[in-house]
Each structure stands twice: as C-alpha cells, then as structure tokens.
Design an enzyme around this catalytic site. Structure first.
Site, PDB file in Angstrom:
ATOM      1  N   HIS A  49       0.810  -1.216   0.000  1.00 16.79           N
ATOM      2  CA  HIS A  49       0.000   0.000   0.000  1.00 16.79           C
ATOM      3  C   HIS A  49       0.842   1.264   0.000  1.00 16.79           C
ATOM      4  O   HIS A  49       0.365   2.318  -0.426  1.00 16.79           O
ATOM      5  CB  HIS A  49      -0.935   0.011   1.216  1.00 16.79           C
ATOM      6  CG  HIS A  49      -2.153  -0.831   1.043  1.00 16.79           C
ATOM      7  ND1 HIS A  49      -2.145  -2.192   1.220  1.00 16.79           N
ATOM      8  CD2 HIS A  49      -3.427  -0.509   0.677  1.00 16.79           C
ATOM      9  CE1 HIS A  49      -3.366  -2.671   1.002  1.00 16.79           C
ATOM     10  NE2 HIS A  49      -4.157  -1.673   0.654  1.00 16.79           N
ATOM     11  N   GLY A  50       2.063   1.195   0.510  1.00 10.81           N
ATOM     12  CA  GLY A  50       2.890   2.396   0.529  1.00 10.81           C
ATOM     13  C   GLY A  50       4.203   2.159   1.239  1.00 10.81           C
ATOM     14  O   GLY A  50       4.343   1.242   2.046  1.00 10.81           O
TER      15      GLY A  50
END
Length: 272
Positions: free
Chosen positions: A246-247
């Site tokens: 996701h990041g």
C-alpha cells in the site's frame, strides 16, 4: 516465472521503496555521525503497483494453464495498461479478462449500464466521501490536548465512511468505465462493514487484492496445508507484504502487522 517476478518486483522496489530505504539509511547513519547518501529522489510512476501485479498475473496464469497466452503484443499491452482501473484498481487478473480482450463486444446496454455505474461511483466519491472527509481532517488536525472523546470518535467514524466511499467509489467508476468499453471487471467490495469477523472483512474489502495475495502468495507459501504454525506464519507474511504494497512507510508495515496478527488469532480460535 522467476524472471517475471524478479523484473516486476525490482521495478516496483526501485521506484516505490528506494526513496524510503535511503531515508531509513540516512536516519541510521546520522545517529552514528555519518553523512547522508547522495541520492536524487525517484518519481513514482502512476499505477505502478497495479500494472506490475497484473504483469505477474499474466505469467502466473499462463504458467498454471488457466489462460492461453496472447500472440499479439498489443493485446498484452492493453491488458497491462488498461486505463479505467490502472490507478486505483480493482486489480484485474489475466484469466478474468483474457477472453474479453480477444473477443470484445460493446453493446448499447453496456454503455448505458457502465455510465450509470460510473455516476454512482462519482456520487459516492464527491458527495459522500469528500463531505465526511472534511470532518475527519478537522478531527485529526486537532491538538491532543484539545481532543475530546466525542470529537475523536466523530473523526474515527467520519474516516471510516470516507475511506470506504472513496475507495469503493473509485472502484465503481473503474468498473463502469470498463463496462462502457465492453469489459466486465471483478467487483472489489461486498458490504465490508457487514462482516462478521476480520477474516470475513478481508473477503469483502478490496477483494481483488486479497484474492491476488491469497492465490499467488499465501497458497504458494503453503496456505493451510503445512500445520498450524506455518499457516499463521503465512498469514503474517502475506499481510505484512500486503501492508507494504500500500505504501513505503512504517505505518503501512505496522498496519499490515496488526491485521496479520488479528487474522492469525482469529484463525487459531475459529470454531472454538
């Protein structure tokens, strides 16, 4: 298969995580009085998390025999760079779309139904998500000393609504755009806040990602087949990597770890 995974993960790792790795190294080096690395920050290409996963899905599905390979490079390019869902999903696996690319048919009913689905998602994003997003932002911007329990709960609930209507709205718009052009994309949400457990939640939330991780990571790691300890370890590995996907930040790693531990505990005590 190994070559595809290596190339795609190297590309994803370089653009998405190299800056984060350098920042961590510089912070560690500063603690020992060492100078930072000479590094020019890399710009993140739009949609790289999605098209690298779709590229790997192509090779996985062909290798498993669940889909026939394309002979035309333009068909492959269309699959990897399919713009309606490229930036925010849903992740479209190759076997789900291969036949549609080979023999696409766009009818007037597809155009009308796709337009309605797109507008439905747009309303969810602009009218609902953006409205409650202002409330969540205001609550999270409050100082700790001035944050009452009521404001904290209001911010939490507002963000709960914001993230669902924002993300599911984007998914609806992508599914609608795809339908407009004659493609049927998989659904990405199924009433996740009606889930009866965290395991059930992950069957309903960002379905395209959770099913991708299940089929291409969790099951190949051994899934449920190698005893209770390996099952729980596989869950943790899958969720940690899902969080990191996701990041590039520690909060995503922590988020994945929390979900991994909660899923492991739930699966350990299911039926008891």
């Amino acid at each position: 298969v190994a070559g595809s995974v290596a190339v795609n993960l190297a590309s994803l790792g370089s653009f998405k995580y190299a800056n984060f790795a350098v920042e961590q190294w510089d912070a560690l080096a500063a603690g020992f009085g060492q100078p930072p690395l000479e590094w020019a920050a890399l710009a993140l290409p739009i949609g790289i998390s999605f098209y690298t996963f779709q590229s790997m899905s192509y090779v996985f599905d062909v290798a498993r025999g669940t889909a026939r390979p394309f002979r035309n490079p333009l068909d492959f390019a269309l699959y990897v760079s399919m713009f309606p869902q490229l930036v925010a999903g849903p992740i479209v696996r190759f076997h789900q779309i291969a036949d549609q690319i080979r023999e696409r048919r766009s009818r007037l009913s597809d155009v009308s139904e796709g337009a309605v689905r797109f507008l439905f998602g747009l309303v969810k994003k602009v009218v609902v998500a953006d409205s409650v997003g202002g409330i969540a932002d205001a609550a999270f911007a409050s100082s700790a000393s001035g944050l009452s329990p009521g404001v904290a709960w209001l911010g939490i609930l507002a963000y709960t609504l914001q993230i669902y209507f924002d993300f599911s709205g984007y998914s609806d718009m992508a599914i609608g755009l795809g339908r407009f052009f004659g493609f049927t994309f998989p659904e990405n949400f199924n009433l996740p806040y009606r889930a009866a457990s965290l395991t059930d939640f992950w069957r309903r939330w960002h379905i395209s990602l959770s099913s991708w991780l299940r089929d291409y990571l969790y099951i190949p790691l051994g899934g449920n087949r190698k005893g209770p300890f390996r099952r729980l370890l596989n869950v943790m590995i899958t969720m940690l990597l899902g969080g990191l996907w996701h990041g590039a930040a520690w909060n995503f790693v922590i988020w994945g770890g929390i979900h991994g531990m909660a899923l492991a505990v739930h699966r350990a005590f299911m039926g008891k």
